[in-house]
Design a protein around this motif. Structure first.
Motif, PDB file in Angstrom:
ATOM      1  N   ASP A  34       0.715  -1.323   0.150  1.00 26.86           N
ATOM      2  CA  ASP A  34       0.035  -0.051   0.077  1.00 26.86           C
ATOM      3  C   ASP A  34       0.799   1.282  -0.027  1.00 26.86           C
ATOM      4  O   ASP A  34       0.554   2.349  -0.438  1.00 26.86           O
ATOM      5  CB  ASP A  34      -0.949   0.002   1.342  1.00 26.86           C
ATOM      6  CG  ASP A  34      -1.785   1.116   1.256  1.00 26.86           C
ATOM      7  OD1 ASP A  34      -2.713   1.206   0.185  1.00 26.86           O
ATOM      8  OD2 ASP A  34      -1.945   1.626   2.286  1.00 26.86           O
ATOM      9  N   ASN A  35       2.100   1.207   0.318  1.00 29.48           N
ATOM     10  CA  ASN A  35       2.971   2.338   0.577  1.00 29.48           C
ATOM     11  C   ASN A  35       4.079   2.408  -0.461  1.00 29.48           C
ATOM     12  O   ASN A  35       4.970   3.518  -0.556  1.00 29.48           O
ATOM     13  CB  ASN A  35       3.543   2.432   1.865  1.00 29.48           C
ATOM     14  CG  ASN A  35       2.757   2.698   2.889  1.00 29.48           C
ATOM     15  OD1 ASN A  35       1.769   3.429   3.108  1.00 29.48           O
ATOM     16  ND2 ASN A  35       2.868   1.938   4.172  1.00 29.48           N
ATOM     17  N   VAL A  36       3.897   1.796  -1.604  1.00 29.87           N
ATOM     18  CA  VAL A  36       4.702   1.517  -2.804  1.00 29.87           C
ATOM     19  C   VAL A  36       4.189   2.457  -3.741  1.00 29.87           C
ATOM     20  O   VAL A  36       3.140   2.294  -4.448  1.00 29.87           O
ATOM     21  CB  VAL A  36       5.140   0.009  -3.271  1.00 29.87           C
ATOM     22  CG1 VAL A  36       5.935   0.330  -4.516  1.00 29.87           C
ATOM     23  CG2 VAL A  36       5.797  -0.575  -1.999  1.00 29.87           C
ATOM     24  N   ILE A  37       4.770   3.800  -3.993  1.00 28.47           N
ATOM     25  CA  ILE A  37       4.228   4.510  -5.019  1.00 28.47           C
ATOM     26  C   ILE A  37       5.061   4.052  -6.413  1.00 28.47           C
ATOM     27  O   ILE A  37       5.965   3.635  -6.486  1.00 28.47           O
ATOM     28  CB  ILE A  37       4.954   6.065  -4.754  1.00 28.47           C
ATOM     29  CG1 ILE A  37       4.219   6.743  -5.459  1.00 28.47           C
ATOM     30  CG2 ILE A  37       6.387   6.224  -4.731  1.00 28.47           C
ATOM     31  CD1 ILE A  37       2.728   7.338  -5.289  1.00 28.47           C
ATOM     32  N   LYS A  38       3.971   4.338  -7.215  1.00 25.09           N
ATOM     33  CA  LYS A  38       4.689   3.887  -8.598  1.00 25.09           C
ATOM     34  C   LYS A  38       3.839   4.501  -9.851  1.00 25.09           C
ATOM     35  O   LYS A  38       2.894   5.486  -9.448  1.00 25.09           O
ATOM     36  CB  LYS A  38       4.643   2.555  -9.051  1.00 25.09           C
ATOM     37  CG  LYS A  38       2.896   1.953  -9.373  1.00 25.09           C
ATOM     38  CD  LYS A  38       2.702   0.510  -9.590  1.00 25.09           C
ATOM     39  CE  LYS A  38       3.128   0.088 -10.936  1.00 25.09           C
ATOM     40  NZ  LYS A  38       2.213   0.857 -11.808  1.00 25.09           N
ATOM     41  N   MET A  39       4.418   4.613 -10.963  1.00 26.83           N
ATOM     42  CA  MET A  39       3.701   5.337 -12.218  1.00 26.83           C
ATOM     43  C   MET A  39       2.541   4.624 -12.684  1.00 26.83           C
ATOM     44  O   MET A  39       2.664   3.535 -12.924  1.00 26.83           O
ATOM     45  CB  MET A  39       4.598   5.633 -13.232  1.00 26.83           C
ATOM     46  CG  MET A  39       4.332   6.831 -13.851  1.00 26.83           C
ATOM     47  SD  MET A  39       4.341   8.420 -12.873  1.00 26.83           S
ATOM     48  CE  MET A  39       3.132   9.719 -13.796  1.00 26.83           C
ATOM     49  N   GLY A  40       1.394   5.407 -12.567  1.00 26.53           N
ATOM     50  CA  GLY A  40       0.353   4.921 -13.236  1.00 26.53           C
ATOM     51  C   GLY A  40       0.294   5.227 -14.793  1.00 26.53           C
ATOM     52  O   GLY A  40       1.021   6.087 -15.113  1.00 26.53           O
ATOM     53  N   ARG A  41      -0.408   4.270 -15.755  1.00 23.51           N
ATOM     54  CA  ARG A  41      -0.015   4.398 -17.014  1.00 23.51           C
ATOM     55  C   ARG A  41      -1.670   4.496 -17.784  1.00 23.51           C
ATOM     56  O   ARG A  41      -2.268   3.698 -17.385  1.00 23.51           O
ATOM     57  CB  ARG A  41       0.709   3.711 -17.762  1.00 23.51           C
ATOM     58  CG  ARG A  41       2.192   3.717 -17.072  1.00 23.51           C
ATOM     59  CD  ARG A  41       3.058   2.615 -17.641  1.00 23.51           C
ATOM     60  NE  ARG A  41       4.598   2.751 -17.094  1.00 23.51           N
ATOM     61  CZ  ARG A  41       4.858   2.092 -15.803  1.00 23.51           C
ATOM     62  NH1 ARG A  41       3.903   1.534 -15.161  1.00 23.51           N
ATOM     63  NH2 ARG A  41       6.151   2.367 -15.483  1.00 23.51           N
TER      64      ARG A  41
ATOM     65  N   ILE B 284       0.333   6.040  -8.845  1.00 26.10           N
ATOM     66  CA  ILE B 284      -0.609   5.434  -8.091  1.00 26.10           C
ATOM     67  C   ILE B 284       0.253   4.441  -7.082  1.00 26.10           C
ATOM     68  O   ILE B 284       1.391   4.235  -7.372  1.00 26.10           O
ATOM     69  CB  ILE B 284      -1.294   4.505  -9.205  1.00 26.10           C
ATOM     70  CG1 ILE B 284      -2.657   3.523  -8.509  1.00 26.10           C
ATOM     71  CG2 ILE B 284      -0.291   3.375  -9.816  1.00 26.10           C
ATOM     72  CD1 ILE B 284      -3.362   3.042  -9.760  1.00 26.10           C
ATOM     73  N   ARG B 285      -0.464   4.025  -6.194  1.00 29.65           N
ATOM     74  CA  ARG B 285       0.208   3.181  -5.102  1.00 29.65           C
ATOM     75  C   ARG B 285       0.077   1.559  -5.779  1.00 29.65           C
ATOM     76  O   ARG B 285      -1.085   1.394  -6.125  1.00 29.65           O
ATOM     77  CB  ARG B 285      -0.247   3.184  -3.948  1.00 29.65           C
ATOM     78  CG  ARG B 285       0.098   4.642  -3.244  1.00 29.65           C
ATOM     79  CD  ARG B 285      -0.284   4.663  -1.807  1.00 29.65           C
ATOM     80  NE  ARG B 285      -1.412   4.079  -1.212  1.00 29.65           N
ATOM     81  CZ  ARG B 285      -2.560   4.801  -1.054  1.00 29.65           C
ATOM     82  NH1 ARG B 285      -2.541   6.066  -1.710  1.00 29.65           N
ATOM     83  NH2 ARG B 285      -3.818   4.258  -0.770  1.00 29.65           N
ATOM     84  N   LEU B 286       1.104   0.738  -5.780  1.00 31.71           N
ATOM     85  CA  LEU B 286       1.040  -0.655  -6.220  1.00 31.71           C
ATOM     86  C   LEU B 286       0.021  -1.507  -5.432  1.00 31.71           C
ATOM     87  O   LEU B 286      -0.757  -1.968  -6.005  1.00 31.71           O
ATOM     88  CB  LEU B 286       2.335  -1.218  -5.838  1.00 31.71           C
ATOM     89  CG  LEU B 286       2.555  -2.837  -6.427  1.00 31.71           C
ATOM     90  CD1 LEU B 286       2.234  -2.984  -7.918  1.00 31.71           C
ATOM     91  CD2 LEU B 286       3.997  -3.254  -5.999  1.00 31.71           C
ATOM     92  N   GLY B 287      -0.302  -1.126  -4.246  1.00 29.86           N
ATOM     93  CA  GLY B 287      -1.371  -1.760  -3.585  1.00 29.86           C
ATOM     94  C   GLY B 287      -2.621  -1.092  -3.753  1.00 29.86           C
ATOM     95  O   GLY B 287      -3.589  -2.089  -3.798  1.00 29.86           O
TER      96      GLY B 287
END
Length: 480
Positions: free
Chosen positions: A187-194, A203-206
């Motif tokens: 829930d705390n892993v930030i990543k790029m949404g596409r 977006i968060r991976l969670g």
């Protein structure tokens, strides 16, 4: 003690006759002339009837014998022998005697007669006679009493689907649990949404895994609801739903007897003619399976993309390595589990088209194409369950996140400019985005150089949670 025909040495033949003529049937066989003709006519798939379908036929024959005896139409000794023969089938005996292909002409008459002949011949033995002496127990007159292929086969198909679906639903429930666990873990892993394969907004991976679990929940609800349609059967309708040759008391007793035998909560159709003509309930179940398959294949596509690389792709997550990926490229590991889940989905989608066309092809009082409907429907249910099982055990629960890689892609992405837009305006934000793409400089650095925002402002605006929850960035804007 009952001996299986496959384990006995063939010792000659017996002569049986039907409306086509006479035919030699192996003496040790429990099937008869009509089954043998069907096996010769319909060598289509190289497979035999699904064993759960065989068991469902045995349950129908057992319930019918009980109902016919209760209304005084069937001798108690014959009923007892038929019931015993059916129980032996349900215990696993005589399955090798069901030799007809699942795809067959005749609306399933071959499958129905295969059951009638096997049960009759075993009942004859139980009563002390020799197989083929149908004066003792007749396949049609006794085992098929008050029935027709046209109410037996669709009912057997519904019972079989009801037996197979719980496993698929259980596996989907396991998948939902595994996805929800990953949603919490990351829930705390930030990543790029596409969107459209281009950088969008963070977006968060969670959150992604939570969305996967949400659609799976919806698929579970959809499949659970549609199975209710399978509970309505046309037993007692006989040939076309008018109940010809079925005793009125039998008509009232057959479904309760069947419920007692199967431990299901089946209901007799209010309109038996409709229930005999139409097979739309199987289309509805297949459609729900197809919808679920589409969702799972889309998720599998995402998993392959996010794990792509490992050095030249997204490399945001790691899938559990399960086997060598190449016979020529050392060290290559492929995403084989999501790949097989997609292939299961493709097959289910194809099966749905077959089921749709077969259902549409029914004419007037009967659909003659139920055999292929059941062949494809049972396959769809079972492969969905098996595919989800390996997806959970061999993929989802072992997924790990590359947190630093995810953050790096966000930091270097132009997509975060969207969060900046409300603070500097669309035009200035667009200019910064173009400059970042042209120069390769981070958006954050360019905003500070241009004097558009302070570092302290950026830290608050580009907070990972603030960018991935509705309303937070708007609150910041109002407070400044």
């Amino acid at each position: 003690m009952l001996k299986e025909a496959s384990g006995e040495k063939q010792m000659g033949f017996r002569t049986e006759s039907d409306s086509i003529g006479t035919k030699e049937v192996p003496k040790t066989a429990y099937y008869g002339v009509q089954t043998l003709r069907a096996a010769e006519n319909f060598n289509i798939t190289g497979l035999k009837l699904h064993m759960e379908f065989v068991n469902s036929l045995a349950q129908i024959k057992k319930a019918s014998a009980i109902a016919n005896r209760e209304v005084g139409l069937l001798d108690r000794n014959i009923e007892t022998a038929i019931v015993k023969a059916c129980d032996e089938i349900l215990d696993g005996s005589l399955h090798d005697q069901f030799i007809v292909d699942p795809i067959q002409g005749g609306a399933g008459t071959s499958a129905n007669m295969n059951a009638n002949e096997v049960i009759a011949n075993r009942a004859i033995e139980i009563l002390g006679g020799e197989k083929g002496n149908y004066d003792i127990v007749h396949p049609n007159d006794h085992v098929n009493m008050g029935q027709s292929t046209n109410d037996v086969i669709p009912t057997a198909g519904k019972i079989t689907a009801l037996k197979l679906l719980p496993k698929a639903l259980m596996q989907l429930s396991r998948l939902n649990d595994a996805l929800e666990a990953k949603a919490k873990e990351y829930d705390n892993v930030i990543k790029m949404g596409r969107t459209q394969m281009q950088d969008a907004v963070p977006i968060r991976l969670g959150q992604e895994f939570k969305a996967y679990s949400t659609v799976v929940k919806r698929d579970i609800a959809r499949l659970t609801k549609v199975t209710e349609e399978l509970m309505v059967v046309n037993m007692g309708g006989t040939a076309i739903g008018t109940g010809i040759n079925a005793d009125e008391e039998y008509l009232n007793k057959i479904v309760p007897a069947l419920n007692s035998v199967t431990a299901l909560d089946l209901r007799q159709a209010e309109d038996l003619i409709d229930a005999t003509q139409n097979v739309d309930c199987f289309v509805a179940v297949s459609s729900a399976l197809k919808t679920c398959a589409v969702s799972l294949s889309k998720m599998s596509n995402d998993l392959r993309l996010m794990s792509s690389g490992p050095r030249t792709g997204f490399e945001e997550i790691n899938l559990p390595p399960k086997q060598n990926g190449s016979s020529i490229m050392p060290g290559k590991v492929n995403p084989v589990i999501p790949e097989v889940m997609s292939q299961v989905a493709f097959n289910i989608i194809g099966n749905d088209m077959t089921i749709t066309m077969a259902a549409e092809a029914g004419q007037l009082e009967l659909n003659a194409f139920e055999p292929v409907i059941f062949y494809k429907l049972f396959q769809s249910i079972e492969t969905l369950a098996n595919g989800v099982n390996t997806l959970v055990d061999n993929c989802i629960i072992g997924i790990t996140a590359n947190e630093e890689r995810c953050k790096e892609l966000v930091d270097n992405s132009v997509g975060i400019i969207t969060a900046i837009c409300p603070h500097v305006g669309y035009k200035k934000a667009a200019n910064i985005a173009k400059a970042a793409i042209k120069t390769g400089e981070p958006v954050r650095k360019l905003l500070i150089q241009e004097g558009l925002l302070k570092e302290s402002d950026l830290n608050e605006i580009l907070d990972p949670v603030g960018m991935t929850e509705p309303g937070i960035s708007a609150k910041y804007l109002l407070s400044h």
